[in-house]
Design an enzyme around this catalytic site. Structure first.
Site, PDB file in Angstrom:
ATOM      1  N   GLU A 147      39.521  46.223  50.676  1.00 38.50           N
ATOM      2  CA  GLU A 147      38.580  45.315  50.006  1.00 38.50           C
ATOM      3  C   GLU A 147      38.366  45.699  48.553  1.00 38.50           C
ATOM      4  O   GLU A 147      38.159  46.878  48.256  1.00 38.50           O
ATOM      5  CB  GLU A 147      37.235  45.361  50.746  1.00 38.50           C
ATOM      6  CG  GLU A 147      36.528  44.037  50.799  1.00 38.50           C
ATOM      7  CD  GLU A 147      37.359  42.984  51.529  1.00 38.50           C
ATOM      8  OE1 GLU A 147      37.964  42.143  50.829  1.00 38.50           O
ATOM      9  OE2 GLU A 147      37.425  43.012  52.759  1.00 38.50           O
ATOM     10  N   HIS A 148      38.400  44.717  47.669  1.00 39.32           N
ATOM     11  CA  HIS A 148      38.142  44.912  46.233  1.00 39.32           C
ATOM     12  C   HIS A 148      39.126  45.876  45.570  1.00 39.32           C
ATOM     13  O   HIS A 148      38.756  46.608  44.658  1.00 39.32           O
ATOM     14  CB  HIS A 148      36.709  45.441  45.996  1.00 39.32           C
ATOM     15  CG  HIS A 148      35.655  44.398  46.174  1.00 39.32           C
ATOM     16  ND1 HIS A 148      35.373  43.447  45.229  1.00 39.32           N
ATOM     17  CD2 HIS A 148      34.811  44.148  47.206  1.00 39.32           C
ATOM     18  CE1 HIS A 148      34.389  42.660  45.665  1.00 39.32           C
ATOM     19  NE2 HIS A 148      34.047  43.063  46.866  1.00 39.32           N
ATOM     20  N   ASP A 199      42.666  44.778  45.168  1.00 33.47           N
ATOM     21  CA  ASP A 199      43.829  44.033  44.643  1.00 33.47           C
ATOM     22  C   ASP A 199      43.768  43.958  43.119  1.00 33.47           C
ATOM     23  O   ASP A 199      44.767  44.165  42.430  1.00 33.47           O
ATOM     24  CB  ASP A 199      43.957  42.639  45.280  1.00 33.47           C
ATOM     25  CG  ASP A 199      42.705  41.772  45.183  1.00 33.47           C
ATOM     26  OD1 ASP A 199      41.633  42.288  44.782  1.00 33.47           O
ATOM     27  OD2 ASP A 199      42.786  40.569  45.513  1.00 33.47           O
ATOM     28  N   GLY A 243      33.505  34.151  52.569  1.00 37.50           N
ATOM     29  CA  GLY A 243      34.387  35.312  52.432  1.00 37.50           C
ATOM     30  C   GLY A 243      35.710  35.102  53.139  1.00 37.50           C
ATOM     31  O   GLY A 243      36.453  36.041  53.371  1.00 37.50           O
ATOM     32  N   SER A 250      37.956  32.964  51.907  1.00 39.03           N
ATOM     33  CA  SER A 250      38.846  32.443  50.858  1.00 39.03           C
ATOM     34  C   SER A 250      38.963  30.930  50.840  1.00 39.03           C
ATOM     35  O   SER A 250      40.031  30.392  50.555  1.00 39.03           O
ATOM     36  CB  SER A 250      40.253  33.034  50.994  1.00 39.03           C
ATOM     37  OG  SER A 250      40.192  34.388  51.247  1.00 39.03           O
ATOM     38  N   SER A 251      37.879  30.218  51.144  1.00 41.44           N
ATOM     39  CA  SER A 251      37.960  28.751  51.104  1.00 41.44           C
ATOM     40  C   SER A 251      38.269  28.273  49.681  1.00 41.44           C
ATOM     41  O   SER A 251      39.034  27.330  49.486  1.00 41.44           O
ATOM     42  CB  SER A 251      36.660  28.122  51.604  1.00 41.44           C
ATOM     43  OG  SER A 251      35.552  28.627  50.883  1.00 41.44           O
ATOM     44  N   ASP A 279      44.129  36.754  48.075  1.00 40.93           N
ATOM     45  CA  ASP A 279      43.889  35.510  48.820  1.00 40.93           C
ATOM     46  C   ASP A 279      45.030  34.519  48.621  1.00 40.93           C
ATOM     47  O   ASP A 279      45.515  33.898  49.570  1.00 40.93           O
ATOM     48  CB  ASP A 279      42.578  34.852  48.346  1.00 40.93           C
ATOM     49  CG  ASP A 279      41.378  35.763  48.537  1.00 40.93           C
ATOM     50  OD1 ASP A 279      41.545  36.824  49.154  1.00 40.93           O
ATOM     51  OD2 ASP A 279      40.285  35.420  48.063  1.00 40.93           O
ATOM     52  N   ASN A 311      29.138  33.047  46.877  1.00 43.43           N
ATOM     53  CA  ASN A 311      30.081  32.312  46.039  1.00 43.43           C
ATOM     54  C   ASN A 311      30.484  33.173  44.854  1.00 43.43           C
ATOM     55  O   ASN A 311      29.698  33.453  43.969  1.00 43.43           O
ATOM     56  CB  ASN A 311      29.405  31.019  45.565  1.00 43.43           C
ATOM     57  CG  ASN A 311      30.381  30.133  44.826  1.00 43.43           C
ATOM     58  OD1 ASN A 311      31.154  30.616  44.008  1.00 43.43           O
ATOM     59  ND2 ASN A 311      30.350  28.850  45.101  1.00 43.43           N
ATOM     60  N   LYS A 312      31.762  33.625  44.882  1.00 47.79           N
ATOM     61  CA  LYS A 312      32.241  34.580  43.865  1.00 47.79           C
ATOM     62  C   LYS A 312      32.004  34.106  42.430  1.00 47.79           C
ATOM     63  O   LYS A 312      31.620  34.873  41.573  1.00 47.79           O
ATOM     64  CB  LYS A 312      33.754  34.804  44.034  1.00 47.79           C
ATOM     65  CG  LYS A 312      34.096  35.846  45.057  1.00 47.79           C
ATOM     66  CD  LYS A 312      35.509  36.339  44.919  1.00 47.79           C
ATOM     67  CE  LYS A 312      36.581  35.321  45.154  1.00 47.79           C
ATOM     68  NZ  LYS A 312      37.674  35.747  45.998  1.00 47.79           N
TER      69      LYS A 312
END
Length: 415
Positions: free
Chosen positions: A6-7, A9, A100, A102-103, A147, A190-191
């Site tokens: 996680e976090h 990439d 979370g 990846s929509s 993603d 929401n990123k």
């Protein structure tokens, strides 16, 4: 869904996701007019139309159509399309938004794919993933590409180790005897709307600069924590030792960072910080770097266990997932009380490993559950987390499900 990694990439490190069966579908009719008309089967998402020659993406409001426009613009710019095809598009999807899962990236990728097809162009899956990663930045998300890569490179029945620079994907066979269960905390994350995510990206960039400078490297050229390791030619364990030696656990003020690097506040803001982190006054560098280097090591270990398939593989993988979660909560601080509660419930009712997945600050957990305990597990989690809250109960149908590794994006053409 990210199983571990996680976090990291956007720090240049390999990650280990799988595609889930939930998806976004876009029905497309190419048209002669140079207009894109967007409609959504969900009435909460308003219709939108715009000229294909004048794409405006509003960074201040992450509305659904802006993600579509990111994919559209990415393809247009890549090919320098002067006369792009107009399209009528109808969207439908089964991915819970801001969960979370990846929509938003799925929508960017789907838009990129349909624009490519409508304009009669072709690209490899790797090229498509790289373009869609870059184009999501039009909305202000400084993502690393996991993603988008898994959206295109996924294959049914296998997770993937995804490595960057150059982008490549390797099969990772998950052990039989365990199911992966997604549980949504029902807290939306929401990123693009929160600054948390982009602050973390900057904290990693600043840690890169300070570590590089302390080791006599050309810190101005160094952008990612992976670059430091590569340049020093040492292992991840050694990097963790260097973090202990060089960085302090107390937050760094902008003044201290400037002093360490020998630059002015003006230079820090114009040369290093992104647009949406200009006003942040303190940064936690030690904690973020520790998370990234330890999480990168967990990805390597996870793949190794899957490859070697020892008798206790499920137990070992579960432990890695749990360690990843603790690091996300304590070092990266990207959890929230509801996710903490949900992970506790999942572990209490038989998950071998459970962790947040996606950016965090809400969204989903992923748990590894022995197949023979799956039904009891689902029943107990439903009762303990969803049936105790009216709002969660309403969302429960799409919030708790077992999933298998699915396939990546594809195009269905009318016969």
């Amino acid at each position: 869904v990210s199983l571990v990694g996680e976090h990291i990439d956007y720090c240049g490190y390999a990650v280990l996701p799988m595609a889930i069966e939930q998806d976004i579908l876009i029905a497309v009719e190419p048209v002669k007019t140079q207009v894109v008309q967007l409609a959504n089967t969900n009435s909460l998402y308003l219709d939108f139309s715009t000229s294909v020659n004048n794409i405006q993406i509003n960074k201040t409001k992450p509305q659904w159509h802006n993600y579509f426009l990111c994919g559209l613009k990415g393809i247009q710019e890549h090919f320098g399309l002067n006369n792009p095809t107009g399209m009528n598009c109808l969207l439908d999807g089964t991915i819970p938004p801001s969960s979370g899962l990846s929509s938003s990236s799925a929508l960017v990728c789907c838009a990129g794919l349909v624009t490519l097809r409508a304009n009669g162009k072709t690209l490899s899956k790797v090229e498509l993933a790289e373009i869609c990663t870059k184009s999501e930045r039009y909305i202000g998300t400084e993502g690393g590409g996991m993603d988008q890569s898994i959206s295109f490179l996924a294959e049914e029945g296998t997770a993937k180790l995804i490595e960057f620079s150059p982008l490549r994907a390797t099969d990772v066979r998950l052990p039989s005897g365990a199911a992966f269960v997604i549980a949504n905390s029902c807290v939306e994350s929401n990123k693009a709307a929160t600054s948390h995510y982009n602050i973390r990206v900057m904290e990693c960039r600043l840690a890169t600069k300070l570590l590089s400078k302390s080791k006599g490297l050309d810190w101005k050229k160094m952008l990612r924590l992976h670059d430091v390791q590569t340049k020093l030619g040492v292992g991840l364990e050694e990097m963790l030792t260097i973090v202990e030696e060089v960085l302090h656990p107390e937050p760094y003020s902008t003044e201290e960072i400037c002093k360490c690097l020998g630059i002015s506040l003006e230079e820090l803001r114009s040369q290093i910080l992104s647009q949406n982190t200009q006003d942040v006054s303190t940064f936690k560098l030690y904690q973020r770097a520790k998370h990234v280097y330890s999480e990168a090591a967990r990805v390597v270990e996870f793949k190794k266990i899957c490859n070697e398939a020892p008798a206790n593989a499920i137990q070992l993988l579960g432990e890695l997932m749990n360690q990843s979660y603790i690091s996300c909560r304590e070092m990266y601080e990207c959890s929230c009380p509801e996710l903490d509660r949900l992970v506790d419930i999942c572990l209490q009712f038989g998950a071998i490993g459970s962790r947040l997945t996606g950016a965090g600050w809400g969204g989903c957990t992923v748990s590894m559950v022995p197949t023979d305990k799956l039904n009891t597990f689902l029943k107990n989690v439903r009762k303990a987390y969803y049936q105790t809250d009216v709002q969660r109960l309403a969302l429960e149908k799409n919030s708790l499900f077992a999933t298998k590794p699915g396939r990546g994006a594809l195009v269905f053409v009318e016969a």
